[in-house]
Structure formats: C-alpha cells, structure tokens
Design an enzyme around this catalytic site. Sequence first.
Site, PDB file in Angstrom:
ATOM      1  N   TYR A 174      16.560 -12.484   4.725  1.00  0.00           N
ATOM      2  CA  TYR A 174      15.725 -11.360   4.328  1.00  0.00           C
ATOM      3  C   TYR A 174      16.433 -10.629   3.201  1.00  0.00           C
ATOM      4  CZ  TYR A 174      13.132 -12.024   8.719  1.00  0.00           C
ATOM      5  OH  TYR A 174      12.385 -12.530   9.754  1.00  0.00           O
ATOM      6  N   PHE A 184       3.763 -11.569  12.911  1.00  0.00           N
ATOM      7  CA  PHE A 184       2.439 -11.261  12.372  1.00  0.00           C
ATOM      8  C   PHE A 184       1.484 -10.758  13.458  1.00  0.00           C
ATOM      9  CE2 PHE A 184       3.154 -14.729   8.934  1.00  0.00           C
ATOM     10  CZ  PHE A 184       3.958 -13.870   8.216  1.00  0.00           C
ATOM     11  N   PRO A 185       1.914  -9.863  14.357  1.00  0.00           N
ATOM     12  CA  PRO A 185       0.982  -9.349  15.375  1.00  0.00           C
ATOM     13  C   PRO A 185      -0.160  -8.528  14.777  1.00  0.00           C
ATOM     14  CG  PRO A 185       2.971  -8.036  15.370  1.00  0.00           C
ATOM     15  CD  PRO A 185       3.229  -9.200  14.460  1.00  0.00           C
ATOM     16  N   LEU A 186       0.041  -8.059  13.531  1.00  0.00           N
ATOM     17  CA  LEU A 186      -1.007  -7.312  12.829  1.00  0.00           C
ATOM     18  C   LEU A 186      -1.657  -8.151  11.747  1.00  0.00           C
ATOM     19  CD1 LEU A 186       0.790  -3.863  12.444  1.00  0.00           C
ATOM     20  CD2 LEU A 186      -0.783  -4.608  14.228  1.00  0.00           C
ATOM     21  N   GLY A 187      -1.458  -9.476  11.802  1.00  0.00           N
ATOM     22  CA  GLY A 187      -1.923 -10.339  10.732  1.00  0.00           C
ATOM     23  C   GLY A 187      -0.822 -10.540   9.712  1.00  0.00           C
ATOM     24  N   LEU A 202      -6.639  -6.161  11.621  1.00  0.00           N
ATOM     25  CA  LEU A 202      -6.884  -4.728  11.499  1.00  0.00           C
ATOM     26  C   LEU A 202      -8.332  -4.422  11.131  1.00  0.00           C
ATOM     27  CD1 LEU A 202      -3.612  -3.541   9.735  1.00  0.00           C
ATOM     28  CD2 LEU A 202      -4.147  -3.654  12.169  1.00  0.00           C
ATOM     29  N   PHE A 237       1.367 -11.258   4.071  1.00  0.00           N
ATOM     30  CA  PHE A 237       1.343 -11.884   2.754  1.00  0.00           C
ATOM     31  C   PHE A 237      -0.074 -12.250   2.304  1.00  0.00           C
ATOM     32  CE2 PHE A 237       5.382 -13.017   4.858  1.00  0.00           C
ATOM     33  CZ  PHE A 237       6.234 -12.311   4.047  1.00  0.00           C
ATOM     34  N   THR A 238      -1.101 -11.693   2.956  1.00  0.00           N
ATOM     35  CA  THR A 238      -2.475 -11.966   2.555  1.00  0.00           C
ATOM     36  C   THR A 238      -3.180 -10.647   2.256  1.00  0.00           C
ATOM     37  OG1 THR A 238      -3.221 -11.922   4.862  1.00  0.00           O
ATOM     38  CG2 THR A 238      -2.626 -14.065   3.947  1.00  0.00           C
TER      39      THR A 238
END
Length: 287
Positions: free
Chosen positions: A57, A213-216, A226, A219-220
């Site tokens: 990171y 990515f629990p919220l999507g 949401l 990077f999109t």
Amino acid sequence: MQTFPLGSHTVGRVGFGAMQLTGPGVFGPPRDHDQAIAVLRRAVELGINHIDTAQIYGPNVANELIREALHPYPADLALVSKVGGTRGDNGEWLPAQEPDDLRRQIEENLESLDTDRLAAVNLRLFARDGGDAPARIEDRDLFDRQLTAMIKARDEGLIGGIGLSNTSLEHLRIALERTEIVCVQNAYNLVDRTSQPVLDACTEQGIAFVPFFPLGSAFTADNPVLGNPVITKAATDLGYTPAQMALAWTLAVAPNVLLIPGTSSVAHLEENTAVRDIELPAELLTA
C-alpha cells in the site's frame, strides 16, 4: 457478538483498513499526511484493535504511517498484513508469489512497522486474469510451497497466524489439511456474494472472514451497493448513511465476519465504527 478470535488475538468486529490512507490508486503518499496520522490515532481511541495493512500500500506508505502514528503499539493491537504481490513503477498490482518473495515481504512488513511479530499475514492469491474473483488452483505445487513458507514464518514466530486472501474453497480446504488458517479475506458485499461458499466454510470452521470491498469496489465509478434501493431506503428510514446500512448488514451475515472499512477521514471513521452498535430489524435483513 462484539468480538471474534483472530489467531491468538480477540478483536473487535469493526477494525480499520489502512489502504485508503495512501495516495490515489493506493499509490504514493497521502494527500494530507497529518490527517492520515489523526485517523489512525482516532481509530485506537475508538477502541479499534485490528488494523489491516500491507507493504504494497503505497508502496511503503501505509506501514510507515502506522508506525509513526501508533508505535509503540498497544498490547492488544492486532496488526495484519498480506504478501504475494508487488507494485509496478506506475502503480500496477503485480503477483510476487514464490516462497522467497513471501519471506522477503514478511520481513519488509516487520521492518517498516518496527515490530517483531505480526498478528497474522494473508497470502494473497492472484487469479489468472488479475481480478478480485477467487483464484483457482492452477499450480498445486506452487501453493504447497507457498504454504510451507508461511508455516515456516509462523513457526519461527514472525507471524502469529496464516490467512488467505482471494481464495477459492479448494485453496482453503487444501490449506486446512496442512495447517490452521486464522482468517480469510475475500471480496464480499450485498451485491457480490460470489464468496458465500467460502464464508460458509469459514463460519463452520470458526475462521474469521474479513470481506474486502464491503461497500463495493473503491476503483469503480458506479457503486451498486451504496446505490441499492433497499440500502438507500433503510438509511432514510432509520436515520443512518447508506454506508452504515451496508456495513451493518455485512456484520449481521455471520458472527465470524470482521469488518475493516478504510477511510482517510476522521468523520467517516467515526461513522464506520458506529455500525458496531447498529442492530438491523429482522425484516430488513430479509429484504
């Protein structure tokens, strides 16, 4: 249930992911260094004792921020990292999967964090297409050698436990034949439940499941999590944000789910952490 075992640690079910503390695309330094430090310190003040990070990171950025903000570390803080990848000159995510790569990356994490031992390290498996779908077994010999390297690092005391990231159910079953697995990190959220069989196996085995990515995807441009109509209506009806609704749903899926939502904002950190006190009505979970 507010806590769950992560190897030899018992951690709160809402932790913190350090990925978003870095620059755009998880590459380079943060936009606001002082704010990144403030977020980390506030996380510990809020009782968070599980921080997920990685040497890649930045690279070399998230770990150095964690060390600057929190070293010497609280005794109950579980620092979890991952190995198996590297970054290209332009920020590309590249596999680095040989046993020697894994060992070097573990040692780099220890050095940059200035610690003798990590609570757990996840072996990040790469799919052939480089995506976030669970990787398939394509080289059984390599996977066996990877496990050997991870077991050796654990037995030498460099890491407290072994985890798998981006893993298939087949990978998990093979690994469990050889050693204890303390956590699994796979993409999982309200819309993308591809890893449900892996989550179910972890629940049965008492293994911590840590969805990324629990919220999507970060990077999109479009976010079907949401923007989900059930999520947005529930947020309006109950007086929470859509992100809080999505995180609370994820926590309610299984008792072994550990969240590591990341942010570079103290306000968002506090909103994310507050989901540990949200109980969603049964009819809403069904919806």
